[in-house]
Design an enzyme around this catalytic site. Structure first.
Site, PDB file in Angstrom:
ATOM      1  N   TYR A 137      -5.443  -6.503  -0.076  1.00  0.00           N
ATOM      2  CA  TYR A 137      -5.953  -6.832   1.255  1.00  0.00           C
ATOM      3  C   TYR A 137      -6.759  -8.130   1.308  1.00  0.00           C
ATOM      4  O   TYR A 137      -7.258  -8.498   2.362  1.00  0.00           O
ATOM      5  CB  TYR A 137      -6.805  -5.675   1.795  1.00  0.00           C
ATOM      6  CG  TYR A 137      -5.966  -4.604   2.462  1.00  0.00           C
ATOM      7  CD1 TYR A 137      -5.107  -3.811   1.726  1.00  0.00           C
ATOM      8  CD2 TYR A 137      -6.031  -4.413   3.846  1.00  0.00           C
ATOM      9  CE1 TYR A 137      -4.333  -2.842   2.336  1.00  0.00           C
ATOM     10  CE2 TYR A 137      -5.252  -3.441   4.464  1.00  0.00           C
ATOM     11  CZ  TYR A 137      -4.410  -2.663   3.702  1.00  0.00           C
ATOM     12  OH  TYR A 137      -3.646  -1.713   4.321  1.00  0.00           O
ATOM     13  N   LYS A 188      -0.401   2.146 -10.298  1.00  0.00           N
ATOM     14  CA  LYS A 188       0.960   1.859 -10.741  1.00  0.00           C
ATOM     15  C   LYS A 188       0.856   1.038 -12.023  1.00  0.00           C
ATOM     16  O   LYS A 188       1.417  -0.061 -12.140  1.00  0.00           O
ATOM     17  CB  LYS A 188       1.715   1.124  -9.606  1.00  0.00           C
ATOM     18  CG  LYS A 188       3.210   0.985  -9.803  1.00  0.00           C
ATOM     19  CD  LYS A 188       3.984   2.289  -9.762  1.00  0.00           C
ATOM     20  CE  LYS A 188       5.447   2.016 -10.100  1.00  0.00           C
ATOM     21  NZ  LYS A 188       6.220   3.273 -10.283  1.00  0.00           N
ATOM     22  N   ASP A 245      -3.943   3.223   1.792  1.00  0.00           N
ATOM     23  CA  ASP A 245      -3.447   3.079   3.165  1.00  0.00           C
ATOM     24  C   ASP A 245      -2.188   3.923   3.353  1.00  0.00           C
ATOM     25  O   ASP A 245      -2.064   4.682   4.316  1.00  0.00           O
ATOM     26  CB  ASP A 245      -3.154   1.593   3.441  1.00  0.00           C
ATOM     27  CG  ASP A 245      -2.611   1.366   4.831  1.00  0.00           C
ATOM     28  OD1 ASP A 245      -3.184   1.915   5.793  1.00  0.00           O
ATOM     29  OD2 ASP A 245      -1.587   0.655   4.966  1.00  0.00           O
ATOM     30  N   ASP A 249      -1.607   7.957   5.391  1.00  0.00           N
ATOM     31  CA  ASP A 249      -0.677   8.255   6.486  1.00  0.00           C
ATOM     32  C   ASP A 249       0.179   9.466   6.116  1.00  0.00           C
ATOM     33  O   ASP A 249       0.412  10.351   6.935  1.00  0.00           O
ATOM     34  CB  ASP A 249       0.238   7.061   6.794  1.00  0.00           C
ATOM     35  CG  ASP A 249      -0.279   6.193   7.941  1.00  0.00           C
ATOM     36  OD1 ASP A 249      -1.514   6.032   8.055  1.00  0.00           O
ATOM     37  OD2 ASP A 249       0.551   5.694   8.725  1.00  0.00           O
TER      38      ASP A 249
HETATM   39  C1  IPM Z   1      -5.790   1.580   8.501  1.00  0.00           C
HETATM   40  C2  IPM Z   1      -4.929   0.558   9.186  1.00  0.00           C
HETATM   41  C3  IPM Z   1      -5.391  -0.839   8.796  1.00  0.00           C
HETATM   42  C4  IPM Z   1      -5.216  -0.982   7.304  1.00  0.00           C
HETATM   43  C5  IPM Z   1      -4.672  -1.986   9.531  1.00  0.00           C
HETATM   44  C6  IPM Z   1      -4.816  -1.863  11.035  1.00  0.00           C
HETATM   45  C7  IPM Z   1      -5.154  -3.351   9.076  1.00  0.00           C
HETATM   46  O1  IPM Z   1      -3.594   0.769   8.902  1.00  0.00           O
HETATM   47  O2  IPM Z   1      -7.022   1.595   8.749  1.00  0.00           O
HETATM   48  O3  IPM Z   1      -5.272   2.394   7.728  1.00  0.00           O
HETATM   49  O4  IPM Z   1      -4.124  -1.309   6.821  1.00  0.00           O
HETATM   50  O5  IPM Z   1      -6.183  -0.752   6.595  1.00  0.00           O
HETATM   51 MN    MN Z   2      -3.215   2.549   7.709  1.00  0.00          MN
END
Ligand code: IPM
Ligand code: MN
Length: 350
Positions: A137, A188, A245, A249
Site C-alpha cells: 500500500y 507468501k 484486505d 472481504d
Molecule cells: C478497505 C478498502 C480500502 C483498502 C480501499 C478503499 C483503499 O478496500 O478498507 O478494505 O484497500 O484498504
Molecule cells: Mn477492502
C-alpha cells in the site's frame, strides 16, 4: 468529559449508513447519561469536485487536537477515476496518523446469515489483524516507457522489521488479553523470499515471548481455503496489508456479507479511525437499501477503543437483537430500509 467524534460520511452509501451509526451513538450515550458530540467534515468526492480539496492542510493537527476518534463512512466515486480523494483521505489518515492496526472482527451473529452449511455463531468468531501502514500500500514504484508496447510497471511490497513486529506483537497481546489460545500468521514466504521471510523470522521471534499461545503459520492461499473449509480453526489471524484486505472481504462473506463487517484503523492510545469494511457502493446510494449494521458495529468498535466498554457491548447486543427480530435490510434477507433498520436498533438502545 464529553466524547468528541469527528465524522466523515464520505461517498455513495456512506452518508446513509453513517446517519444510522450516529443515531446509535447518540442514543446509547443518552441512555447511559453520558455526553458525546459528533462533528461532521465534508471530505468526499463531491467536495473534491467542487473545491479541488481532498484532505485539507492542517486537518491532521486539527483532528488530533480536537477529537477522541474519527468515524468514516466510505470513500470512492466513479466521477473521480483514480479516486485521488479516497487515497488522500483514507490512506492519508492511515499513514499520517500511523494507524498500524487494522482490527477486523469476524463474528457470525445468526446461523442464517452464513452461506456455509451447518455453521453456527460459535464457529465463526475470530479477529483479523491486518498490517495497515506498509506492504503493497505504500505506493512506491513507477512506470517506465508508459503507454508504449515496452512499458514496465512496478509496485513495491515494502516491509520493515519495526512495522511487521508491532502488528504481530499486537496480535499476540490481544490473544492474551482476550483469552484466545492461537495466533495464525499468514504470508507468501514460499515465493516472496525476502519480504515475507521477514514475516517468518519476526513471527518466530515474537511467538517465543508468548509460550502459552499456539503460533501457527499458513500460506495465504491455503488460509483462504481453510477459512471456508472450517472457520473454527481461527481465533486470531495476523497478516500483511494487501492479504488482510483480501482475506477480510472473504471473511465478511461468512458473517452475511460486506454489509455486516466492521473495522477499526488503530494506533493504540492515539487518535484512531473507524470505518465499515464495505465501500461506497455507488449503485445503492440514495435508495435507502444499504445495510447500516456494519457501520453501527463499527461505531461499537469506536466506543470500545475509547473505553466506553458497556456502551460498546450494548451496541453489539442491539444489532444481535435486530437480527434475531428480522429487522434486516434486503442484502441479509430482510425487508426494511436503511433508516428503519437503524431506528429499530436505536429503539433497542433506548
Ligand atoms: C478497505 C478498502 C480500502 C483498502 C480501499 C478503499 C483503499 O478496500 O478498507 O478494505 O484497500 O484498504
Ligand atoms: Mn477492502
Amino acid at each position: 468529559m464529553s466524547l468528541r467524534i469527528a465524522v466523515i460520511a464520505g461517498d455513495g452509501i456512506g452518508p446513509e449508513v453513517i446517519r444510522e451509526a450516529s443515531r446509535a451513538l447518540t442514543t446509547v450515550a443518552a441512555a447511559s447519561g453520558r455526553s458525546l458530540s459528533l462533528t461532521e467534515f465534508p471530505w468526499s468526492a463531491d467536495h473534491y469536485l467542487k473545491t479541488g480539496e481532498t484532505l485539507p492542510k492542517g486537518a491532521l493537527a486539527m483532528l488530533q487536537e480536537r477529537f477522541d476518534a474519527i468515524l468514516l463512512g466510505a470513500m470512492g466515486d466513479p466521477r473521480v477515476p483514480d479516486n485521488r480523494h479516497a487515497a488522500d483521505v483514507l490512506l492519508g489518515l492511515r499513514f499520517q496518523l500511523d494507524l498500524y492496526v487494522n482490527y477486523r472482527p469476524v463474528k457470525l451473529f445468526h446461523e442464517r446469515l452464513c452461506p456455509l452449511k451447518a455453521v453456527t455463531p460459535p464457529d465463526v468468531d475470530f479477529v483479523v489483524f491486518r498490517e495497515n501502514t506498509e506492504g503493497l500500500y505504500v505506493m512506491m514504484g513507477g512506470n517506465f516507457k508508459k503507454d508504449t508496447p515496452d512499458e514496465v510497471a512496478t509496485d513495491v511490497d515494502l516491509n520493515t522489521r519495526k512495522g511487521v513486529e508491532r502488528i504481530i506483537r499486537h496480535a499476540f497481546e490481544f490473544a492474551v488479553r482476550t483469552g484466545r489460545g492461537r495466533v495464525t500468521m499468514s504470508d507468501k514466504s514460499n515465493v516472496l523470499i525476502h519480504a515475507h521471510d521477514l514475516w517468518q523470522r519476526t513471527f518466530r521471534a515474537v511467538a517465543a515471548e508468548f509460550p502459552k499461545i499456539e503460533a501457527r503459520h499458513l500460506y495465504v492461499d491455503n488460509l483462504t481455503l481453510q477459512i471456508v473449509r472450517d472457520p473454527r480453526q481461527f481465533q486470531v489471524i495476523v497478516t500483511s496489508n494487501m492479504f488482510g484486505d483480501i482475506v477480510t472481504d472473504l471473511a465478511a462473506g461468512l458473517q452475511g456479507g460486506l454489509g455486516m463487517a466492521a473495522s477499526g484503523n488503530i494506533h493504540p492510545g492515539k487518535l484512531s479511525l473507524f470505518e465499515p469494511v464495505h465501500g461506497s457502493s455507488p449503485p445503492l446510494a440514495g435508495k435507502d437499501v444499504a445495510n447500516p449494521m456494519g457501520a453501527i458495529l463499527t461505531a461499537g468498535l469506536l466506543l470500545e477503543h475509547v473505553g466506553w466498554a458497556e456502551e460498546a457491548r450494548r451496541v453489539e447486543e442491539a444489532v444481535a437483537w435486530a437480527i434475531r427480530n428480522d429487522a434486516l435490510t434486503p442484502d441479509v434477507g430482510g425487508r426494511l430500509g436503511t433508516r428503519e433498520t437503524g431506528e429499530a436498533i436505536a429503539a433497542r438502545l433506548r
